[in-house]
Design an enzyme around this catalytic site. Structure first.
Site, PDB file in Angstrom:
ATOM      1  N   ASP A  27       0.770  -1.116  -0.042  1.00  0.00           N
ATOM      2  CA  ASP A  27      -0.085  -0.138   0.033  1.00  0.00           C
ATOM      3  C   ASP A  27       0.904   1.044   0.004  1.00  0.00           C
ATOM      4  O   ASP A  27       2.183   1.145   0.246  1.00  0.00           O
ATOM      5  CB  ASP A  27      -0.825  -0.043   1.231  1.00  0.00           C
ATOM      6  CG  ASP A  27      -1.816   1.315   1.317  1.00  0.00           C
ATOM      7  OD1 ASP A  27      -2.578   1.556   0.113  1.00  0.00           O
ATOM      8  OD2 ASP A  27      -2.435   1.575   2.307  1.00  0.00           O
ATOM      9  N   SER A  28       0.102   2.259  -0.174  1.00  0.00           N
ATOM     10  CA  SER A  28       1.146   3.865  -0.257  1.00  0.00           C
ATOM     11  C   SER A  28       1.371   3.986   1.294  1.00  0.00           C
ATOM     12  O   SER A  28       2.383   4.770   1.655  1.00  0.00           O
ATOM     13  CB  SER A  28       0.194   4.811  -0.587  1.00  0.00           C
ATOM     14  OG  SER A  28      -1.138   4.775   0.123  1.00  0.00           O
ATOM     15  N   CYS A  91      -4.420  -1.290  -1.984  1.00  0.00           N
ATOM     16  CA  CYS A  91      -4.773   0.082  -2.029  1.00  0.00           C
ATOM     17  C   CYS A  91      -5.704   0.318  -3.373  1.00  0.00           C
ATOM     18  O   CYS A  91      -5.265  -0.318  -4.756  1.00  0.00           O
ATOM     19  CB  CYS A  91      -3.472   0.531  -2.487  1.00  0.00           C
ATOM     20  SG  CYS A  91      -3.344   2.547  -2.949  1.00  0.00           S
ATOM     21  N   CYS A 205     -11.160   3.098   0.077  1.00  0.00           N
ATOM     22  CA  CYS A 205      -9.700   3.308   0.647  1.00  0.00           C
ATOM     23  C   CYS A 205      -9.369   2.273   1.775  1.00  0.00           C
ATOM     24  O   CYS A 205      -9.891   2.373   2.774  1.00  0.00           O
ATOM     25  CB  CYS A 205      -9.576   4.505   0.878  1.00  0.00           C
ATOM     26  SG  CYS A 205      -7.977   4.975   1.384  1.00  0.00           S
TER      27      CYS A 205
HETATM   28  N1  DGL Z   1      -4.893   3.191   0.868  1.00  0.00           N
HETATM   29  C1  DGL Z   1      -5.078   3.694  -0.551  1.00  0.00           C
HETATM   30  C2  DGL Z   1      -6.342   3.276  -0.927  1.00  0.00           C
HETATM   31  O1  DGL Z   1      -6.724   2.166  -0.950  1.00  0.00           O
HETATM   32  C3  DGL Z   1      -4.751   5.335  -0.581  1.00  0.00           C
HETATM   33  C4  DGL Z   1      -4.291   6.210   0.389  1.00  0.00           C
HETATM   34  C5  DGL Z   1      -3.584   7.178  -0.523  1.00  0.00           C
HETATM   35  O2  DGL Z   1      -3.952   8.308  -0.917  1.00  0.00           O
HETATM   36  O3  DGL Z   1      -2.277   7.081  -0.686  1.00  0.00           O
HETATM   37  O4  DGL Z   1      -6.818   4.073  -1.719  1.00  0.00           O
END
Ligand code: DGL
Length: 286
Positions: A27-28, A91, A205
């Protein structure tokens, strides 16, 4: 690029292994921890490495082009380093854009995370459903195509929350934002129209389920909050197969792409999730 409505499914199957599969969860930032929890519950004896591309967080702030090249570069490096059998892109922001490019570049199965529109539509009684996502996921053609394909008779409101992923990170870092800021981010989810009210919110998210307890306290009326993680875990189980009995897995590791120091509450939160080993694979965002 054509839109693949089955981006949540994997591209290729896993070969038969005579050892535990190694799964890279990516993930980010820290949102993918919500997916990791479901994975470890469903597939207890796989080996896991969790990677947070915190040097590039938030992905919601990158242009589409920058995001695809970043995700290809970071996952490429992590594949070289870790040699996983399966990659779970935990993500939505990355999956809804970069999965086709990842699948074209790497000969590995990828499981993506896409907005849980189908389960939300199946759950609604009022017919008013909200999809709460990052601004990046809201922009995607893929997200809109999924809504068109799966909304059926439901009215779907798509809400892009600019700060919520960062608020979820702050929560885990031990610096929660105050109620008013959180309430303002989720306020557009709650729609009243023609005597009906939103009754289901899909959390599109992976960061957002980290805040569900607070969302419930702040919601103007009760709704069902749909977490995408169980569907992702189910897909991984379908690919990997059931866990062999009695195997003790290797300790889980957590990798960060920045040098940013981890505050104590975050270290404790990671430990509580079984991530006692912290490593760095430095990949600055130019
Ligand atoms: N956890 C990420 C998602 O599911 C996004 C968070 C980010 O913007 O980096 O979209």
């Amino acid at each position: 690029m054509g839109v693949d409505l089955f981006a949540g499914l994997a591209n290729t199957t896993l070969p038969r292994l005579d050892r535990a599969p190694k799964i890279l969860v990516f993930d980010s930032g820290l949102g993918g921890l919500t997916v990791l929890s479901e994975l470890t519950a469903a597939l207890a004896s796989a080996d896991y490495v969790y990677a947070a591309d915190d040097a590039a967080f938030p992905y919601g702030g990158l242009t589409d082009e920058a995001l695809v090249s970043r995700v290809l570069a970071v996952i490429g490096r992590l594949i070289e380093r870790e040699r996983p059998d399966l990659v779970v892109v935990a993500c939505n922001t990355a999956s809804t854009l970069a999965l086709p490019a990842l699948r074209a570049r790497f000969d590995l199965p990828f499981v993506g995370t896409v907005p849980a529109i189908k389960p939300a539509v199946a759950a609604t009684q009022s017919g008013l459903v909200t999809v709460l996502a990052t601004p990046g996921t809201v922009r995607r053609e893929h997200t809109r195509t999924m809504i068109e394909a799966f909304a059926g008779g439901a009215d779907v409101t798509l809400v892009g929350a600019p700060n919520l992923a960062a608020f979820a990170e702050a929560e885990l870092r031990g610096a929660p934002v105050d109620d008013a800021e959180l309430a303002a981010e989720i306020a557009p989810c709650f729609v009243e129209a023609g005597g009906r009210r939103t009754d289901t919110v899909a959390l599109a998210c992976t960061h957002f389920p980290l805040l569900t307890r607070r969302f419930k306290q702040l919601a103007p009326w009760p709704v069902g909050w749909i977490d995408p993680a169980p569907a992702v875990a189910k897909r991984a189980v379908a690919l990997v197969g059931e866990s062999p009995e009695g195997r003790v897995r290797a300790p889980m590791r957590c990798l960060f792409t920045s040098d940013r120091p981890l505050p104590k509450p975050l270290i404790a939160a990671l430990e509580a999730r079984g991530l006692g080993t912290i490593e760095r694979e430095r990949l600055p965002l130019n």
